[in-house]
Design an enzyme around this catalytic site. Structure first.
Site, PDB file in Angstrom:
ATOM      1  N   GLY A 273     -65.615  18.113   4.332  1.00 18.11           N
ATOM      2  CA  GLY A 273     -64.950  18.681   5.246  1.00 18.11           C
ATOM      3  C   GLY A 273     -64.209  20.067   4.784  1.00 18.11           C
ATOM      4  N   GLY A 371     -46.192  48.270  15.440  1.00 21.26           N
ATOM      5  CA  GLY A 371     -45.491  47.497  16.232  1.00 21.26           C
ATOM      6  C   GLY A 371     -46.194  46.551  16.949  1.00 21.26           C
ATOM      7  N   GLU A 394     -56.184  19.134   4.698  1.00 20.36           N
ATOM      8  CA  GLU A 394     -57.665  18.716   3.925  1.00 20.36           C
ATOM      9  C   GLU A 394     -57.499  19.232   2.385  1.00 20.36           C
ATOM     10  OE1 GLU A 394     -61.508  18.480   5.582  1.00 20.36           O
ATOM     11  OE2 GLU A 394     -60.742  18.775   7.637  1.00 20.36           O
TER      12      GLU A 394
END
Lengths: 414, 264
Positions: A273, A371, A394
């Site tokens: 994973g 900005g 994880e």
């Protein structure tokens, strides 16, 4: 080694490489660059890129603001075959490879990391656990649904056990042919929409982590309570909820794998994973970068494009290099895993590095946009908020580093 | 009736790419540039697949004329639901000179060979914007044509068509076999799902054809003098006809005809 070369050759001969090569074919085919894809992988990536741009991109802002994943998106993920990438077509899946999953996750993350994580957890954690450990009956019952319409959740963490995962307190007491589970879980992704939960509970707390067992718990189980989802900084469209188990009854046949082996499965799955999360962070960084550079090429100050200032060029080139490095680490870890070679250290490196690169990239992108980068009208600030979880879930960055250090220590122990 | 539909799919530079003219002005840069299926061809494929799903036709055959890479375009059509593909191999100088008339001759020949009931094409390609292939193919076969179709329905052995024309919408009824060209609003093409992509890669049913020399001898029908990018727009200039007249008068002689490409 010969075995690996043969695998590369056969992968290569199924397709033409993505990048044109001027080398004699034999040399090129022996050691293709990491950015070489089979025709299958190339087509999948193109298809997902298009789908994400057209079907997901318009909804991203709204989903983030409302902290809610659009049902249409979930439905189309299933329809496109993105939720069962490695599952056999016999069970309604796509029947493709791990690397294809990685490419899919990367492409989705370029558009929305929340959607990518939904896809990642399903493919790399839930589906893999069922495919590797499921009995024929369990596969029959769940794999088809996981590829076509049902989301799964992986339940390990608790309020008192995050990094120290094996200190979990959720307990399962054996009665005849069923178990009674009590306890609670926290930080469970996908919980809002999941139809099945893979719950790690301990059948014998006195045995420590050797009592941890993986249970398949259906959503409609009596006593299962899904708590209110967290109000998060980022990845807001991905639901993260606490779960409570109040004397829930789970039949013995719902144990995935063997009793007391849950800790092994958890580690094993998380190793894979990890590469998925690396791909997610990579896609996030790339997506953010892709939104920002065009702006720097258009925005003019002091009579020239802000891209043309040397200071800006150096920063942009530096970030581009970091992203490329993260990509190579991620792709290599994925190919190592596919080749059946050891990949844990490399997977840790990929996840750790990609998360750091995502943080650097998004932070810099806001600065380069000035900005407007600071406003919600532009997508950059969302990437900035989303990236932070990469260093946390994880396996936190510190855990990754400690794991890597263990491997390094062993390597020098001769 | 074979119930077979031929769909022409052309590999073109992707619509999102910024076109660049080659430094020697002989054309546009295609090397290393992203290519994909012509969007109007996608719509044609979608319509063909829809007809098959409604069980009104039996087989969808995707055809592409071009070099080796045209096979990718055919694969995309297969992934969308076409049953098999035919790749007519045209490369090198022949490919550079390939235009609507040659393609029409190829399609006409294939239609006879495959006993096609219907030919579905995009109304035009986004690279040359010719809008000729459908019409020429129909003429060569002496078949009726329904161009700029925004609605198609089969009624027995006839086709009801709604065409988008300058004045609005035109409703016509034509016999089969026929040629139809797809306009933008005919449908919304589906995405190739991952399982379909996997299936299309298992599909080995793409035949390779070489065009016979009679067709390949039709080279360079339209001589291309040069390709230039349009001048950059200057602010506040009068772009009316007066400008054109002014420049012609200034130079004294009529301007040579050049084919210019629209680069944005």
């Amino acid at each position: 080694h010969t075995h690996i070369l043969t695998r590369w050759r056969s992968t290569f001969s199924r397709s033409a490489p993505d990048v044109a090569s001027h080398q004699p074919a034999e040399v090129a085919s022996s050691f293709p660059p990491l950015q070489t894809y089979t025709e299958e992988e190339g087509m999948m990536r193109e298809a997902v890129k298009k789908y994400a741009q057209e079907r997901i991109a318009p909804l991203v802002s709204k989903m983030d603001e409302n902290s809610h994943m659009d049902e249409e998106v979930i439905k189309s993920l299933f329809e496109q075959g993105l939720m069962g990438i490695e599952i056999d077509p016999e069970y309604g899946g796509t029947g493709s490879s791990f690397f294809s999953s990685i490419l899919v996750i990367e492409e989705l993350a370029k558009v929305d990391p929340s959607v990518a994580v939904l896809c990642d957890i399903q493919n790399t954690l839930i589906n893999t656990l069922f495919v590797k450990l499921g009995t024929p009956a369990q596969k029959e019952k769940y794999l088809n649904r996981l590829s076509t319409d049902m989301i799964g959740s992986f339940c390990l963490s608790e309020a008192e056990s995050g990094s120290d995962a094996f200190a979990l307190k959720t307990r399962a007491e054996k009665h005849k042919d069923y178990y009674v589970i009590n306890g609670s879980k926290m930080w469970i992704s996908n919980a809002e929409h999941a139809g099945v939960f893979l719950v790690m509970a301990n059948v014998d707390l006195s045995a420590g982590y050797r009592g941890i067992t993986c249970f398949i718990v259906d959503r409609d189980t009596e006593g299962l309570e899904i708590g209110k989802k967290e109000n998060k900084l980022g990845l807001r469209a991905s639901s993260t909820c606490p779960l409570n188990f109040d004397n829930i009854k789970v039949p013995e046949k719902n144990i995935l794998g063997e009793v007391g082996h849950g800790y092994k499965y958890a580690i094993g799955m998380l190793n894979e994973g990890r590469i998925g999360i690396a791909a997610q962070m990579l896609g996030l960084a790339q997506g953010c970068f892709d939104h920002t550079v065009p702006y720097t090429r258009q925005r003019v100050q002091f009579g020239k494009r802000i891209f043309d200032f040397q200071g800006m060029q150096h920063q942009i080139a530096h970030v581009a290099t970091q992203i490329e490095a993260a990509r190579l680490l991620t792709y290599n870890a994925a190919r190592l895993k596919e080749a059946g070679r050891t990949f844990i250290k490399e997977a840790c490196m990929a996840k750790y590095f990609s998360a750091e690169v995502a943080t650097l990239t998004t932070s810099k992108c806001i600065e380069w946009m000035g900005g407007v980068g600071f406003t919600k009208d532009y997508p950059i600030e969302k990437y900035y908020r989303d990236c932070k979880i990469g260093t946390i879930y994880e396996g936190t960055t510190n855990i990754q580093l400690s794991t890597m250090a263990k491997f390094i220590d062993k390597e020098y122990n001769v | 009736m074979s119930g077979r539909v031929l769909v022409g799919v052309k590999r073109v530079i992707d619509y999102a790419v910024k076109i660049r003219v080659k430094p020697d002005n002989t054309g546009v840069v295609t090397d290393g540039v992203k290519h994909s299926m012509n969007p109007f061809c996608e719509i044609a494929v979608e319509e063909a697949v829809k007809l098959k799903e409604k069980k009104l036709i039996k087989e969808v055959v995707a055809v592409s004329c071009g070099p080796q890479q045209s096979q990718e375009t055919i694969r995309t059509a297969l992934a969308m639901g076409a049953d098999r593909g035919i790749h007519v191999d045209v490369s090198g100088k022949d490919y550079e000179n390939l235009g609507p008339l040659q393609v029409s001759k190829i399609l006409a020949a294939l239609a006879k060979q495959e006993d096609a009931q219907l030919i579905l094409l995009g109304k035009q390609a986004i690279d040359d914007d010719c809008n000729q292939t459908g019409q020429m193919t129909a003429a060569l076969l002496d078949w009726p044509q329904g161009t700029f179709a925004s609605e198609v329905s089969l009624e027995g052995d006839k086709i009801n068509l709604v065409r988008e024309i300058d004045g609005g919408l035109e409703h016509i009824k034509i016999n089969t076999p026929a040629v139809i060209t797809a306009d933008l609003r005919l449908n919304t093409p589906r995405y190739a799902t991952l399982p379909n992509i996997m299936d299309s890669l298992m599909n080995n049913e793409t035949e390779l054809h070489k065009p016979n020399h009679r067709t390949s001898l039709c080279v360079g029908l339209i001589p291309l003098f040069e390709t230039v990018a349009p001048e950059d727009m200057q602010g506040g200039t009068d772009r009316s006809g007066a400008m054109l007249r002014h420049t012609v008068l200034q130079s004294g002689k009529p301007k040579r005809i050049i084919l210019s490409c629209l680069c944005i």
